[in-house]
Design a protein around this motif. Structure first.
Motif, PDB file in Angstrom:
ATOM      1  N   UNK A   1       0.827  -1.208   0.000  1.00 15.57           N
ATOM      2  CA  UNK A   1       0.000   0.000   0.000  1.00 15.57           C
ATOM      3  C   UNK A   1       0.862   1.260   0.000  1.00 15.57           C
ATOM      4  N   UNK A   2       1.957   1.226   0.743  1.00 24.10           N
ATOM      5  CA  UNK A   2       2.861   2.372   0.794  1.00 24.10           C
ATOM      6  C   UNK A   2       3.483   2.643  -0.571  1.00 24.10           C
ATOM      7  N   UNK A   3       3.684   1.571  -1.357  1.00 24.60           N
ATOM      8  CA  UNK A   3       4.267   1.710  -2.693  1.00 24.60           C
ATOM      9  C   UNK A   3       3.215   2.040  -3.753  1.00 24.60           C
ATOM     10  N   UNK A   4       1.967   2.225  -3.319  1.00 20.76           N
ATOM     11  CA  UNK A   4       0.907   2.600  -4.253  1.00 20.76           C
ATOM     12  C   UNK A   4       0.165   1.434  -4.859  1.00 20.76           C
ATOM     13  N   UNK A   5       0.352   0.243  -4.298  1.00 14.61           N
ATOM     14  CA  UNK A   5      -0.288  -0.945  -4.844  1.00 14.61           C
ATOM     15  C   UNK A   5      -1.637  -1.234  -4.219  1.00 14.61           C
ATOM     16  N   UNK A   6      -2.304  -2.223  -4.786  1.00 12.19           N
ATOM     17  CA  UNK A   6      -3.653  -2.578  -4.359  1.00 12.19           C
ATOM     18  C   UNK A   6      -3.724  -4.087  -4.116  1.00 12.19           C
ATOM     19  N   UNK A   7      -4.400  -4.468  -3.041  1.00 14.45           N
ATOM     20  CA  UNK A   7      -4.606  -5.879  -2.717  1.00 14.45           C
ATOM     21  C   UNK A   7      -6.100  -6.148  -2.698  1.00 14.45           C
ATOM     22  N   UNK A   8      -6.511  -7.198  -3.392  1.00 20.21           N
ATOM     23  CA  UNK A   8      -7.924  -7.558  -3.444  1.00 20.21           C
ATOM     24  C   UNK A   8      -8.092  -9.019  -3.059  1.00 20.21           C
TER      25      UNK A   8
ATOM     26  N   UNK B   1       3.684 -11.970  -2.771  1.00 21.00           N
ATOM     27  CA  UNK B   1       3.997 -10.541  -2.721  1.00 21.00           C
ATOM     28  C   UNK B   1       5.469 -10.219  -2.978  1.00 21.00           C
ATOM     29  N   UNK B   2       6.287 -11.244  -3.205  1.00 19.24           N
ATOM     30  CA  UNK B   2       7.675 -11.020  -3.635  1.00 19.24           C
ATOM     31  C   UNK B   2       8.031 -12.127  -4.618  1.00 19.24           C
ATOM     32  N   UNK B   3       8.611 -11.751  -5.744  1.00 19.09           N
ATOM     33  CA  UNK B   3       8.933 -12.745  -6.768  1.00 19.09           C
ATOM     34  C   UNK B   3      10.098 -12.287  -7.629  1.00 19.09           C
ATOM     35  N   UNK B   4      10.721 -13.252  -8.281  1.00 18.23           N
ATOM     36  CA  UNK B   4      11.489 -12.973  -9.482  1.00 18.23           C
ATOM     37  C   UNK B   4      10.483 -12.869 -10.632  1.00 18.23           C
ATOM     38  N   UNK B   5      10.783 -12.006 -11.604  1.00 17.46           N
ATOM     39  CA  UNK B   5       9.921 -11.927 -12.782  1.00 17.46           C
ATOM     40  C   UNK B   5       8.636 -11.166 -12.527  1.00 17.46           C
ATOM     41  N   UNK B   6       7.550 -11.601 -13.217  1.00 18.24           N
ATOM     42  CA  UNK B   6       6.252 -10.912 -13.154  1.00 18.24           C
ATOM     43  C   UNK B   6       6.410  -9.441 -13.532  1.00 18.24           C
ATOM     44  N   UNK B   7       7.063  -9.211 -14.671  1.00 21.62           N
ATOM     45  CA  UNK B   7       7.434  -7.850 -15.046  1.00 21.62           C
ATOM     46  C   UNK B   7       6.264  -7.021 -15.568  1.00 21.62           C
ATOM     47  N   UNK B   8       5.099  -7.626 -15.737  1.00 17.72           N
ATOM     48  CA  UNK B   8       3.923  -6.845 -16.120  1.00 17.72           C
ATOM     49  C   UNK B   8       3.408  -6.013 -14.955  1.00 17.72           C
ATOM     50  N   UNK B   9       3.839  -6.359 -13.740  1.00 12.23           N
ATOM     51  CA  UNK B   9       3.477  -5.594 -12.554  1.00 12.23           C
ATOM     52  C   UNK B   9       4.628  -4.678 -12.145  1.00 12.23           C
ATOM     53  N   UNK B  10       4.310  -3.668 -11.377  1.00 16.17           N
ATOM     54  CA  UNK B  10       5.311  -2.747 -10.844  1.00 16.17           C
ATOM     55  C   UNK B  10       6.192  -3.518  -9.855  1.00 16.17           C
ATOM     56  N   UNK B  11       7.483  -3.615 -10.143  1.00 14.66           N
ATOM     57  CA  UNK B  11       8.371  -4.402  -9.292  1.00 14.66           C
ATOM     58  C   UNK B  11       8.565  -3.788  -7.909  1.00 14.66           C
TER      59      UNK B  11
END
Length: 299
Positions: A187-194, A210-220
């Motif tokens: 949330x502090x980084x501007x993200x949303x959890x649903x 909530x932490x990964x390698x890759x998944x570059x379509x999302x804001x890292x």
């Protein structure tokens, strides 16, 4: 609308009949077991180096499981490169496998943790130029030396250290969107959890970790490859290190896995224990790929 998409996604990733063929491997001090299970493909990759090399790191071992999602590229490239990046960085910093040098006044625990975290983040940036699909991967890693055991996790693959009688002495904590600290960070980084009915919490409606390698379509910034690190000094209690992906942990607790292994260890090979544990998780209706390392600790 979301429920319809969820049902379609489930239909696309599961087999009508489980694939129960096992991949088993073992060495003098460890065993590995893996199974595709109900998933349409196996996106788990594992790697071990025993020892890491025959030079500076000949007294150390490396074990890692990479649990991919939405494809295999990230897990595959991360598995190929992580140990190289990690050891190269440590060597360049002047650290070698001598425990005394690692924990001398020249470099303390916080400095070592900083080096490991920096290496993971640098690798994640490198992978962005290599990965050709929309995949991501979590990772659980262990470095085992003469005096210390390191557990390093990104995501929801997990490691535990157990005693001969099945006590859980140390364990990593999963990085999931339902964890309060992770929610606050996102949330502090501007993200949303649903979280919708009949589904788990997700980052930006997509990712269940909530932490990964890759998944570059999302804001890292929301899902960094930033590991947590546990340093455990070997003692007379530590008997086994167990690394596994969430296909195991979804249906068995830390304590259940610890007892399963410890109760069989006196009269069953580690490879057979790993094989039996895969069968047990399948009976408990795990729906994911399964991978597990069981490593004997020599003090």
């Amino acid at each position: 609308m979301f429920q319809k998409k969820l049902k379609q996604k489930i239909a696309n990733i599961f087999l009508n009949n489980s694939n129960t063929r096992k991949e088993l491997d073992h060495g003098q001090s460890f065993a590995f077991g893996g199974m595709q299970g109900w998933r349409i493909s196996n996106e788990d990759i594992h790697k071990h180096l025993v020892p890491i090399d025959h030079h500076s790191w000949k007294l150390w071992s490396y074990f890692a499981i990479f649990d991919g999602h939405n494809g295999i590229d990230t897990a595959k490239y991360a598995a190929d490169l992580l140990d190289k990046y990690l050891i190269d960085t440590l060597n360049q910093t002047g650290i070698n496998s001598n425990d005394e040098s690692i924990h001398s006044s020249q470099i303390d625990k916080n400095q070592l943790n900083h080096i490991i975290k920096k290496t993971f983040l640098q690798l994640d940036k490198k992978l962005a130029n290599l990965v050709n699909d929309q995949s991501g991967s979590v990772c659980i890693t262990s470095l085992i030396g003469p005096k210390y055991i390191y557990l390093i996790n990104v995501g929801d693959a997990r490691a535990i250290i157990i005693s001969n009688d099945g006590q859980v002495l140390a364990y990593t904590k999963d990085h999931k969107p339902n964890v309060i600290q992770e929610q606050e960070r996102i949330h502090k980084a501007g993200g949303r959890i649903t979280q919708y009915e009949n589904d788990v919490a997700r980052v930006e409606d997509k990712l269940a970790v909530s932490r990964t390698f890759g998944d570059y379509s999302l804001d890292k910034r929301l899902i960094p490859a930033l590991p947590d690190i546990i340093q455990y000094r070997k003692d007379s209690l530590a008997a086994f290190v167990i690394l596994a992906c969430d296909g195991i942990w979804d249906v068995m607790t830390n304590e259940q896995v610890a007892l399963f292994v410890s109760q069989k260890a006196s009269n069953t090979s580690l490879e057979n224990i790993a094989s039996q544990l895969l069968d047990q998780c399948l009976k408990l209706k795990t729906s994911d790929n399964m991978s597990i390392y069981i490593i004997k600790v020599f003090n």
